[in-house]
Scaffold this motif. Structure first.
Motif, PDB file in Angstrom:
ATOM      1  N   GLY A  40     -27.944   8.943-116.848  1.00  0.00           N
ATOM      2  CA  GLY A  40     -27.135   7.816-116.704  1.00  0.00           C
ATOM      3  C   GLY A  40     -25.816   8.126-117.494  1.00  0.00           C
ATOM      4  N   ALA A  41     -25.738   9.179-118.186  1.00  0.00           N
ATOM      5  CA  ALA A  41     -24.498   9.560-119.083  1.00  0.00           C
ATOM      6  C   ALA A  41     -23.352   9.999-118.172  1.00  0.00           C
ATOM      7  N   SER A  42     -23.538  10.662-117.073  1.00  0.00           N
ATOM      8  CA  SER A  42     -22.464  11.327-116.236  1.00  0.00           C
ATOM      9  C   SER A  42     -22.680  10.798-114.895  1.00  0.00           C
ATOM     10  N   ARG A  43     -21.491  10.989-113.864  1.00  0.00           N
ATOM     11  CA  ARG A  43     -21.561  10.548-112.621  1.00  0.00           C
ATOM     12  C   ARG A  43     -20.547  11.481-112.038  1.00  0.00           C
ATOM     13  N   SER A  44     -20.830  11.632-110.522  1.00  0.00           N
ATOM     14  CA  SER A  44     -19.827  12.274-109.750  1.00  0.00           C
ATOM     15  C   SER A  44     -19.789  11.813-108.467  1.00  0.00           C
ATOM     16  N   TYR A  45     -18.904  11.919-107.665  1.00  0.00           N
ATOM     17  CA  TYR A  45     -18.529  11.387-106.357  1.00  0.00           C
ATOM     18  C   TYR A  45     -18.282  12.562-105.268  1.00  0.00           C
ATOM     19  N   ALA A  46     -18.514  12.280-103.969  1.00  0.00           N
ATOM     20  CA  ALA A  46     -18.086  13.096-102.993  1.00  0.00           C
ATOM     21  C   ALA A  46     -16.625  12.800-102.751  1.00  0.00           C
ATOM     22  N   ASP A  47     -15.767  13.556-102.485  1.00  0.00           N
ATOM     23  CA  ASP A  47     -14.411  13.519-102.260  1.00  0.00           C
ATOM     24  C   ASP A  47     -14.003  12.270-101.439  1.00  0.00           C
ATOM     25  N   SER A  48     -15.162  11.961-100.505  1.00  0.00           N
ATOM     26  CA  SER A  48     -14.926  11.150 -99.300  1.00  0.00           C
ATOM     27  C   SER A  48     -14.802   9.581 -99.622  1.00  0.00           C
ATOM     28  N   VAL A  49     -15.608   9.320-100.913  1.00  0.00           N
ATOM     29  CA  VAL A  49     -16.089   8.168-101.475  1.00  0.00           C
ATOM     30  C   VAL A  49     -15.239   7.609-102.652  1.00  0.00           C
ATOM     31  N   LYS A  50     -14.814   8.767-103.337  1.00  0.00           N
ATOM     32  CA  LYS A  50     -14.041   8.590-104.590  1.00  0.00           C
ATOM     33  C   LYS A  50     -12.963   7.623-104.713  1.00  0.00           C
ATOM     34  N   GLY A  51     -13.253   6.751-105.749  1.00  0.00           N
ATOM     35  CA  GLY A  51     -12.237   5.738-105.856  1.00  0.00           C
ATOM     36  C   GLY A  51     -12.597   4.290-104.953  1.00  0.00           C
ATOM     37  N   ARG A  52     -13.604   4.458-104.211  1.00  0.00           N
ATOM     38  CA  ARG A  52     -14.085   3.424-103.284  1.00  0.00           C
ATOM     39  C   ARG A  52     -15.565   3.119-103.762  1.00  0.00           C
ATOM     40  N   PHE A  53     -16.272   4.078-104.193  1.00  0.00           N
ATOM     41  CA  PHE A  53     -17.666   3.730-104.260  1.00  0.00           C
ATOM     42  C   PHE A  53     -17.771   3.810-105.965  1.00  0.00           C
ATOM     43  N   THR A  54     -19.031   3.251-106.295  1.00  0.00           N
ATOM     44  CA  THR A  54     -19.370   3.391-107.785  1.00  0.00           C
ATOM     45  C   THR A  54     -20.737   3.265-108.032  1.00  0.00           C
ATOM     46  N   ILE A  55     -21.519   4.359-108.612  1.00  0.00           N
ATOM     47  CA  ILE A  55     -22.812   4.396-108.776  1.00  0.00           C
ATOM     48  C   ILE A  55     -23.162   3.896-110.220  1.00  0.00           C
ATOM     49  N   SER A  56     -24.337   2.994-110.325  1.00  0.00           N
ATOM     50  CA  SER A  56     -24.368   2.562-111.642  1.00  0.00           C
ATOM     51  C   SER A  56     -25.981   2.372-111.882  1.00  0.00           C
TER      52      SER A  56
ATOM     53  N   GLU B 117     -25.640  13.913 -96.547  1.00  0.00           N
ATOM     54  CA  GLU B 117     -24.737  14.312 -97.419  1.00  0.00           C
ATOM     55  C   GLU B 117     -24.875  13.577 -98.857  1.00  0.00           C
ATOM     56  N   GLY B 118     -24.838  14.165 -99.741  1.00  0.00           N
ATOM     57  CA  GLY B 118     -24.905  13.578-101.218  1.00  0.00           C
ATOM     58  C   GLY B 118     -23.565  12.753-101.520  1.00  0.00           C
ATOM     59  N   VAL B 119     -23.421  11.466-101.707  1.00  0.00           N
ATOM     60  CA  VAL B 119     -22.116  10.692-101.693  1.00  0.00           C
ATOM     61  C   VAL B 119     -21.741  10.261-103.254  1.00  0.00           C
TER      62      VAL B 119
ATOM     63  N   LYS C 256     -34.053   1.043-114.241  1.00  0.00           N
ATOM     64  CA  LYS C 256     -35.186   0.697-113.304  1.00  0.00           C
ATOM     65  C   LYS C 256     -34.430   0.362-111.864  1.00  0.00           C
ATOM     66  N   THR C 257     -33.068  -0.053-111.947  1.00  0.00           N
ATOM     67  CA  THR C 257     -32.549  -0.328-110.818  1.00  0.00           C
ATOM     68  C   THR C 257     -31.253   0.515-110.659  1.00  0.00           C
ATOM     69  N   LEU C 258     -31.079   1.328-109.668  1.00  0.00           N
ATOM     70  CA  LEU C 258     -29.976   2.132-109.188  1.00  0.00           C
ATOM     71  C   LEU C 258     -28.983   1.277-108.244  1.00  0.00           C
ATOM     72  N   HIS C 259     -27.793   1.133-108.488  1.00  0.00           N
ATOM     73  CA  HIS C 259     -27.055   0.629-107.244  1.00  0.00           C
ATOM     74  C   HIS C 259     -25.801   1.543-107.057  1.00  0.00           C
ATOM     75  N   LEU C 260     -25.259   1.070-105.752  1.00  0.00           N
ATOM     76  CA  LEU C 260     -24.214   1.788-105.152  1.00  0.00           C
ATOM     77  C   LEU C 260     -23.228   0.783-104.738  1.00  0.00           C
ATOM     78  N   GLN C 261     -22.096   0.374-105.344  1.00  0.00           N
ATOM     79  CA  GLN C 261     -21.059  -0.485-104.949  1.00  0.00           C
ATOM     80  C   GLN C 261     -20.064   0.149-104.150  1.00  0.00           C
ATOM     81  N   MET C 262     -19.767  -0.406-102.796  1.00  0.00           N
ATOM     82  CA  MET C 262     -19.223   0.269-101.968  1.00  0.00           C
ATOM     83  C   MET C 262     -17.998  -0.832-101.521  1.00  0.00           C
ATOM     84  N   ASN C 263     -16.684  -0.223-101.764  1.00  0.00           N
ATOM     85  CA  ASN C 263     -15.622  -1.071-101.437  1.00  0.00           C
ATOM     86  C   ASN C 263     -14.782  -0.567-100.536  1.00  0.00           C
TER      87      ASN C 263
END
Length: 122
Positions: free
Chosen positions: A51-67, A42-44, A73-80
């Motif tokens: 990089g101008a826009s971002r979206s999240y699955a409902d299951s991770v919204k508010g907890r995960f941040t893509i940047s 599944e896409g999260v 050259k480096t993609l991150h996923l901060q998971m809290n």
């Protein structure tokens, strides 16, 4: 040839945080997917329009941040606030186009990393 390399997986207690990274290339769409045992991939999180826009699955919204870093050259996923149900193999993916709603689709992405395991014990 585009090669994506993930890092940063591991095991952390529920409520903890992890940061995933992926060496990539500037592309219109970059995404994080995950696949738990016995479930479909599944896409999260999706970063699009270079990089101008971002979206999240409902299951991770508010907890995960893509940047993305400034050099794109480096993609991150901060998971809290991680939960046991976040346990999965996480993959980064890249594409020149992608479906934004209802969420990123596997079939849109031609470039994939090898995956990194994230485990949140219950």
């Amino acid at each position: 040839q585009v090669q994506l390399v993930e890092s940063g997986g591991g095991s952390v207690q529920a409520g903890g945080s992890l940061r995933l990274s992926c060496d990539t290339y500037p592309m219109y769409c970059l995404a994080w997917f995950r696949q738990a045992p016995g479930k479909e991939r599944e896409g999260v999180a999706l970063l699009y329009n270079y990089g101008a826009s971002r979206s999240y699955a409902d299951s991770v919204k508010g907890r995960f941040t893509i940047s993305q870093d400034n050099a794109k050259k480096t993609l991150h996923l901060q998971m809290n606030s991680l939960k046991p149900e976040d346990t999965a193999i996480y993959y980064c993916a890249a594409s020149g186009f992608c479906t934004v709603k209802p969420g990123p689709q596997q079939s849109d992405f031609g470039y994939w990393g090898q995956g990194t395991q994230v485990t949140i014990p219950s």
